[in-house]
Write a protein that holds these residues in place. Structure first.
Motif, PDB file in Angstrom:
ATOM      1  N   ARG A 125       0.832  -1.201   0.000  1.00  0.00           N
ATOM      2  CA  ARG A 125       0.000   0.000   0.000  1.00  0.00           C
ATOM      3  C   ARG A 125       0.867   1.252   0.000  1.00  0.00           C
ATOM      4  NH1 ARG A 125      -3.468  -0.710  -2.656  1.00  0.00           N
ATOM      5  NH2 ARG A 125      -4.370   1.259  -1.980  1.00  0.00           N
ATOM      6  N   MET A 126       1.992   1.198   0.692  1.00  0.00           N
ATOM      7  CA  MET A 126       2.911   2.340   0.675  1.00  0.00           C
ATOM      8  C   MET A 126       3.404   2.606  -0.742  1.00  0.00           C
ATOM      9  SD  MET A 126       6.287   3.387   0.449  1.00  0.00           S
ATOM     10  CE  MET A 126       7.260   1.914   0.783  1.00  0.00           C
ATOM     11  N   LEU A 127       3.789   1.543  -1.448  1.00  0.00           N
ATOM     12  CA  LEU A 127       4.276   1.708  -2.810  1.00  0.00           C
ATOM     13  C   LEU A 127       3.186   2.250  -3.728  1.00  0.00           C
ATOM     14  CD1 LEU A 127       6.403  -1.547  -3.237  1.00  0.00           C
ATOM     15  CD2 LEU A 127       7.250   0.789  -2.921  1.00  0.00           C
ATOM     16  N   ALA A 128       1.965   1.774  -3.531  1.00  0.00           N
ATOM     17  CA  ALA A 128       0.860   2.208  -4.393  1.00  0.00           C
ATOM     18  C   ALA A 128       0.462   3.658  -4.152  1.00  0.00           C
ATOM     19  CB  ALA A 128      -0.352   1.297  -4.174  1.00  0.00           C
ATOM     20  N   SER A 129       0.648   4.133  -2.925  1.00  0.00           N
ATOM     21  CA  SER A 129       0.148   5.465  -2.561  1.00  0.00           C
ATOM     22  C   SER A 129       1.245   6.500  -2.335  1.00  0.00           C
ATOM     23  CB  SER A 129      -0.702   5.350  -1.286  1.00  0.00           C
ATOM     24  OG  SER A 129       0.087   4.886  -0.191  1.00  0.00           O
ATOM     25  N   ARG A 130       2.491   6.160  -2.623  1.00  0.00           N
ATOM     26  CA  ARG A 130       3.594   7.030  -2.212  1.00  0.00           C
ATOM     27  C   ARG A 130       3.554   8.412  -2.863  1.00  0.00           C
ATOM     28  NH1 ARG A 130       8.407   3.612  -5.319  1.00  0.00           N
ATOM     29  NH2 ARG A 130       6.992   2.788  -6.907  1.00  0.00           N
ATOM     30  N   TYR A 131       2.942   8.535  -4.013  1.00  0.00           N
ATOM     31  CA  TYR A 131       2.871   9.850  -4.662  1.00  0.00           C
ATOM     32  C   TYR A 131       1.447  10.426  -4.669  1.00  0.00           C
ATOM     33  CZ  TYR A 131       7.580   8.766  -6.233  1.00  0.00           C
ATOM     34  OH  TYR A 131       8.920   8.437  -6.273  1.00  0.00           O
ATOM     35  N   THR A 132       0.533   9.771  -3.942  1.00  0.00           N
ATOM     36  CA  THR A 132      -0.864  10.196  -3.931  1.00  0.00           C
ATOM     37  C   THR A 132      -1.084  11.326  -2.926  1.00  0.00           C
ATOM     38  OG1 THR A 132      -1.565   7.953  -4.505  1.00  0.00           O
ATOM     39  CG2 THR A 132      -3.237   9.426  -3.595  1.00  0.00           C
ATOM     40  N   TYR A 133      -1.828  12.319  -3.372  1.00  0.00           N
ATOM     41  CA  TYR A 133      -2.231  13.443  -2.520  1.00  0.00           C
ATOM     42  C   TYR A 133      -3.557  13.070  -1.873  1.00  0.00           C
ATOM     43  CZ  TYR A 133      -3.165  18.389  -1.328  1.00  0.00           C
ATOM     44  OH  TYR A 133      -3.403  19.575  -0.681  1.00  0.00           O
ATOM     45  N   THR A 134      -3.617  13.067  -0.551  1.00  0.00           N
ATOM     46  CA  THR A 134      -4.774  12.552   0.160  1.00  0.00           C
ATOM     47  C   THR A 134      -5.484  13.648   0.958  1.00  0.00           C
ATOM     48  OG1 THR A 134      -3.544  12.042   2.192  1.00  0.00           O
ATOM     49  CG2 THR A 134      -3.538  10.358   0.434  1.00  0.00           C
ATOM     50  N   TRP A 135      -6.639  13.294   1.508  1.00  0.00           N
ATOM     51  CA  TRP A 135      -7.373  14.215   2.377  1.00  0.00           C
ATOM     52  C   TRP A 135      -6.521  14.632   3.568  1.00  0.00           C
ATOM     53  CZ3 TRP A 135      -8.899  14.366   7.452  1.00  0.00           C
ATOM     54  CH2 TRP A 135      -9.886  15.298   7.786  1.00  0.00           C
ATOM     55  N   ILE A 136      -5.785  13.697   4.147  1.00  0.00           N
ATOM     56  CA  ILE A 136      -4.913  14.016   5.282  1.00  0.00           C
ATOM     57  C   ILE A 136      -3.867  15.048   4.882  1.00  0.00           C
ATOM     58  CG2 ILE A 136      -3.084  13.084   6.767  1.00  0.00           C
ATOM     59  CD1 ILE A 136      -5.746  12.380   7.886  1.00  0.00           C
ATOM     60  N   HIS A 137      -3.289  14.900   3.697  1.00  0.00           N
ATOM     61  CA  HIS A 137      -2.312  15.891   3.236  1.00  0.00           C
ATOM     62  C   HIS A 137      -2.952  17.267   3.090  1.00  0.00           C
ATOM     63  CE1 HIS A 137      -0.060  12.308   1.359  1.00  0.00           C
ATOM     64  NE2 HIS A 137       0.702  12.788   2.326  1.00  0.00           N
ATOM     65  N   LYS A 138      -4.131  17.302   2.503  1.00  0.00           N
ATOM     66  CA  LYS A 138      -4.778  18.580   2.188  1.00  0.00           C
ATOM     67  C   LYS A 138      -5.227  19.320   3.441  1.00  0.00           C
ATOM     68  CE  LYS A 138      -8.400  20.592  -0.742  1.00  0.00           C
ATOM     69  NZ  LYS A 138      -9.378  20.325  -1.828  1.00  0.00           N
ATOM     70  N   TYR A 139      -5.708  18.588   4.440  1.00  0.00           N
ATOM     71  CA  TYR A 139      -6.338  19.252   5.574  1.00  0.00           C
ATOM     72  C   TYR A 139      -5.593  19.114   6.900  1.00  0.00           C
ATOM     73  CZ  TYR A 139     -10.342  20.268   2.664  1.00  0.00           C
ATOM     74  OH  TYR A 139     -11.151  20.768   1.676  1.00  0.00           O
ATOM     75  N   VAL A 140      -4.680  18.165   7.021  1.00  0.00           N
ATOM     76  CA  VAL A 140      -4.078  17.928   8.334  1.00  0.00           C
ATOM     77  C   VAL A 140      -2.554  17.987   8.282  1.00  0.00           C
ATOM     78  CG1 VAL A 140      -4.031  16.416  10.361  1.00  0.00           C
ATOM     79  CG2 VAL A 140      -6.063  16.465   8.890  1.00  0.00           C
ATOM     80  N   PHE A 141      -1.929  17.075   7.560  1.00  0.00           N
ATOM     81  CA  PHE A 141      -0.469  16.980   7.507  1.00  0.00           C
ATOM     82  C   PHE A 141       0.023  17.135   6.071  1.00  0.00           C
ATOM     83  CE2 PHE A 141      -1.404  14.230  11.265  1.00  0.00           C
ATOM     84  CZ  PHE A 141      -0.681  14.933  12.218  1.00  0.00           C
ATOM     85  N   PRO A 142       0.357  18.327   5.632  1.00  0.00           N
ATOM     86  CA  PRO A 142       0.858  18.477   4.262  1.00  0.00           C
ATOM     87  C   PRO A 142       2.211  17.794   4.076  1.00  0.00           C
ATOM     88  CG  PRO A 142       1.082  20.540   5.474  1.00  0.00           C
ATOM     89  CD  PRO A 142       0.290  19.610   6.347  1.00  0.00           C
ATOM     90  N   GLY A 143       2.410  17.210   2.887  1.00  0.00           N
ATOM     91  CA  GLY A 143       3.677  16.533   2.615  1.00  0.00           C
ATOM     92  C   GLY A 143       3.760  15.213   3.362  1.00  0.00           C
TER      93      GLY A 143
END
Length: 428
Positions: A321-339
């Motif tokens: 799952r880490m490999l599949a999502s490593r470049y995905t921008y998620t809700w957590i990135h947008k609203y809680v922890f950017p980057g």
């Protein structure tokens, strides 16, 4: 279910459009919304949930004893899903397009199906459909301070409302320290501060911190680890990128009379100098970012003395799952922890090895994080009036609730884990 979609300008969820623009308005409809509706119906038929339409019809696979997800504005949810995927799903909750009787339990069901939510026939389109990290949020030295500030500099008073007296914002370790699920199953608020101290002490023990040790801490938090290491007789240099945290941590150090043993500096990990008997870092690696893991572990190698130890606490996820999502921008990135990105155990081990470090011990206690998060969200909900008095509006409070519940669900579903690693650098 009607496919009639509200006009963009007629949609009003009662959200501040200046502060929450993508929650207050809807993206366009069209073929994306229709495709999202079909995909959501496909997923619903496989979920052990009651997924109720506004008229009470259940489109989920769950019976009367299963958790309930209520669709308030289905068409709005489809628009958001079609435009933003899981980001849109989270934004729909903030807008009130859907709700749940027990949000954590509903999200736990989704987390258990995380790898199979999208049919295999559509997963090959992932690279086209998902959003990518904004360049401005990559974990470069230039961006890192801004990323950290967006979360940790919100307000010390906000965090103090739902954290325990140690102000520790990471997984606690309940019970005798063996990580047993039984110890985590009977927790109360009164257990939390001692459980946080137990977690810190276990990591300090694993890193060999004792009287006379020189210690570097990467990621200060609000200072509890530095205080406990100094109380053992160690000399501690702690570095952080959060001005708010540094200010309060320095106050706590002074109040404890440990200013001669603890220094706290605004410093990026890449700029740290010297060598130390022990380097410790608690749940900071998640902010580093996939592309910067080699530099992070090379820095650890440079900073620890030959024969020294590194104590690293990290949230982890399955490697595939880490490999599949490593470049995905998620809700957590947008609203809680950017980057950033949550690593896997395998990625920690391989990144460490490439830097000349060896993982010599690992201790997992994910169930304990679920309980830690439960206590935090209960405390946050109970003090909602005080959160509002600090200037955080209803949408922020709903966002924070979703964040805490979503995180807890990840650990309850065992999609996420938390581990304490011990890394060593060979002598010579």
């Amino acid at each position: 279910m009607s496919l009639t979609l509200p006009r963009r300008n007629s949609y009003d969820p009662g959200v501040d459009a200046v502060r929450w623009p993508d929650v207050a308005s809807l993206p366009p409809g069209g073929y994306r919304a229709k495709a999202a509706r079909a995909l959501f119906a496909h997923v619903a038929r496989r979920m052990e949930l009651q997924i109720l339409l506004p008229d009470g019809t259940n489109i989920g696979a769950g019976g009367p004893d299963t958790p309930v997800l209520r669709l308030v504005r289905p068409a709005a949810l489809h628009r958001r899903l079609g435009n933003g995927g899981l980001i849109g799903f989270g934004e729909a909750y903030l807008a009130g397009d859907w709700t749940a009787d027990d949000l954590t339990t509903v999200l736990t069901v989704f987390c258990r199906r995380m790898a199979t939510l999208v049919p295999p026939s559509l997963q090959r389109l992932r690279d086209v459909a998902v959003h990518r990290h904004p360049h401005t949020e990559r974990g470069t030295a230039e961006n890192a301070r801004r990323n950290i500030s967006r979360h940790y500099d919100l307000s010390n008073d906000l965090f103090a409302l739902f954290l325990d007296e140690t102000l520790t914002y990471s997984a606690a370790l309940f019970g005798p320290g063996d990580g047993s699920d039984a110890a985590a199953a009977t927790t109360t608020w009164d257990d939390l501060a001692d459980a946080q101290r137990r977690k810190i002490d276990r990591l300090l023990d694993a890193a060999g911190v004792r009287a006379g040790s020189s210690v570097l801490e990467i990621g200060t938090g609000w200072g509890e680890l530095a205080l406990r290491a100094a109380a053992r007789g160690a000399t501690v240099r702690s570095i952080t990128l959060s001005e708010e945290q540094r200010t309060l941590a320095l106050q706590r150090v002074a109040a404890a009379g440990l200013g001669d043993r603890v220094s706290i500096e605004l410093c990026d990990y890449r700029a740290a100098q010297g060598q130390y008997d022990a380097v410790v870092s608690v749940e900071m690696i998640e902010a580093v970012g996939y592309d910067f893991w080699p530099e992070y572990f090379a820095t650890l190698h440079r900073l620890v003395t030959p024969g020294g130890r590194i104590g690293l606490q990290a949230i982890t996820m399955p490697h595939d799952r880490m490999l599949a999502s490593r470049y995905t921008y998620t809700w957590i990135h947008k609203y809680v922890f950017p980057g950033g990105l949550i690593p896997s155990v395998e990625s920690v081990e391989s990144s460490a090895a490439q830097a000349g470090l060896t993982v010599t011990a690992r201790h997992g206690f994910g169930r304990h994080y679920a309980e830690t998060l439960r206590l935090w969200r209960d405390r946050f909900a109970a003090r909602a009036t005080e959160v509002e008095a600090l200037g955080f509006d209803a949408t922020f409070r709903r966002m924070w609730e979703f964040y805490l519940c979503y995180s807890e669900a990840g650990f309850r579903a065992e999609y996420l884990d938390v581990n304490q690693f011990v890394l060593t650098r060979e002598e010579g």
